[in-house]
Each structure stands twice: as structure tokens, then as C-alpha cells.
Write a protein that holds these residues in place. Sequence first.
Motif, PDB file in Angstrom:
ATOM      1  N   LEU A 143       0.876  -1.502   0.660  1.00  0.00           N
ATOM      2  CA  LEU A 143      -0.052   0.006   0.294  1.00  0.00           C
ATOM      3  C   LEU A 143       0.246   1.196   0.094  1.00  0.00           C
ATOM      4  O   LEU A 143       0.022   2.002   0.257  1.00  0.00           O
ATOM      5  CB  LEU A 143      -0.679   0.023   0.871  1.00  0.00           C
ATOM      6  CG  LEU A 143      -1.408  -1.032   0.946  1.00  0.00           C
ATOM      7  CD1 LEU A 143      -2.974  -0.713   2.427  1.00  0.00           C
ATOM      8  CD2 LEU A 143      -2.718  -1.820  -0.315  1.00  0.00           C
ATOM      9  N   THR A 144       2.565   1.387  -0.258  1.00  0.00           N
ATOM     10  CA  THR A 144       2.797   2.409  -0.131  1.00  0.00           C
ATOM     11  C   THR A 144       3.709   2.249  -0.945  1.00  0.00           C
ATOM     12  O   THR A 144       4.107   1.236  -1.504  1.00  0.00           O
ATOM     13  CB  THR A 144       3.811   2.556   1.103  1.00  0.00           C
ATOM     14  OG1 THR A 144       4.697   1.326   1.512  1.00  0.00           O
ATOM     15  CG2 THR A 144       3.064   2.820   2.598  1.00  0.00           C
ATOM     16  N   ALA A 145       4.064   3.223  -0.942  1.00  0.00           N
ATOM     17  CA  ALA A 145       5.357   3.864  -2.781  1.00  0.00           C
ATOM     18  C   ALA A 145       6.728   3.111  -2.668  1.00  0.00           C
ATOM     19  O   ALA A 145       7.332   2.296  -3.726  1.00  0.00           O
ATOM     20  CB  ALA A 145       5.430   5.339  -2.983  1.00  0.00           C
ATOM     21  N   THR A 146       7.047   2.954  -1.313  1.00  0.00           N
ATOM     22  CA  THR A 146       8.555   1.987  -1.080  1.00  0.00           C
ATOM     23  C   THR A 146       8.579   0.661  -1.036  1.00  0.00           C
ATOM     24  O   THR A 146       9.351   0.181  -0.906  1.00  0.00           O
ATOM     25  CB  THR A 146       8.759   2.809   0.352  1.00  0.00           C
ATOM     26  OG1 THR A 146       7.191   1.954   0.900  1.00  0.00           O
ATOM     27  CG2 THR A 146       9.253   3.895   0.805  1.00  0.00           C
ATOM     28  N   ASN A 147       7.105  -0.014  -1.126  1.00  0.00           N
ATOM     29  CA  ASN A 147       6.985  -1.500  -1.412  1.00  0.00           C
ATOM     30  C   ASN A 147       7.218  -1.714  -2.825  1.00  0.00           C
ATOM     31  O   ASN A 147       7.418  -2.792  -2.794  1.00  0.00           O
ATOM     32  CB  ASN A 147       5.767  -2.459  -1.241  1.00  0.00           C
ATOM     33  CG  ASN A 147       4.784  -1.807   0.666  1.00  0.00           C
ATOM     34  OD1 ASN A 147       3.610  -1.335   0.728  1.00  0.00           O
ATOM     35  ND2 ASN A 147       5.960  -2.405   1.179  1.00  0.00           N
TER      36      ASN A 147
END
Length: 124
Positions: free
Chosen positions: A106-110
Motif C-alpha cells: 500500500l505504500t510507494a516504497t513497496n
Amino acid sequence: QLQLVESGGGVVHAGGSLRLSCAASGRTFEQYTMGWFRQAPGKEREFVALIGWTEQKTYYSGSVKARFTISRDNTKNTVYLQMIGLQPEDTATYYCAARYGSGWYLTATNYNSWGQGTQVTVSS
């Protein structure tokens, strides 16, 4: 990693619709979780939707749920974002992202693969 190319952005009036596409190049596309993010000027990149290996696993941010639909066609290595009921606050650059494997990313860093983005502008 996948190479991703978005298309389908444009300018629409409030209440209008657009369908974004993200074409992926690379092998094993079907083993990637795909996500859509967006970023408005001066704001952080925010999660919009994700789809797992199959269309049975999807998740949406609260602000787009019931208006946006994410889907994928593994035979075409493409993921889509159908957007209806667009509002001025949906104006942003929309990015496609990919992450190998299955999970609730759910986060861009994923994500480790990103497209160049496509601009969506909604006029009031």
C-alpha cells in the motif's frame, strides 16, 4: 524488474471518465502485484489501488473506492484503471507500479518498478 508505460490520461470535466492503461514488458508479469498511485503538485505520492495476481484480490484507497476499478489482462501484460465520476481533486499525475510477489503493498516504497506517469486533469 518490469518496464512500465502508462497511457490514457487527459483532460475531462467533473463527472467524466477515463481509462488508464499500463503496459508492462518483461517476463512473469502474472507474478507481480500491480499498483496505481497518484501525485498532485506539492503533495506526496499516494496509493490509489492495487491488484494481485488475480482479479479476485483488489484494494482501493477510500477516496476512490466505488469510483475507480483496477483490472489486469495477463495475456496482454497490461493493467487498467477505469475511473468514473472524476472530480477536480482527482487531478494528478498517475503512476503505475509493480512489485514481484503477492502482498498488501500500500505504500510507494513497496514497489520497485515505476512508469513515467500520465497526467489526469479534471476541470470543474
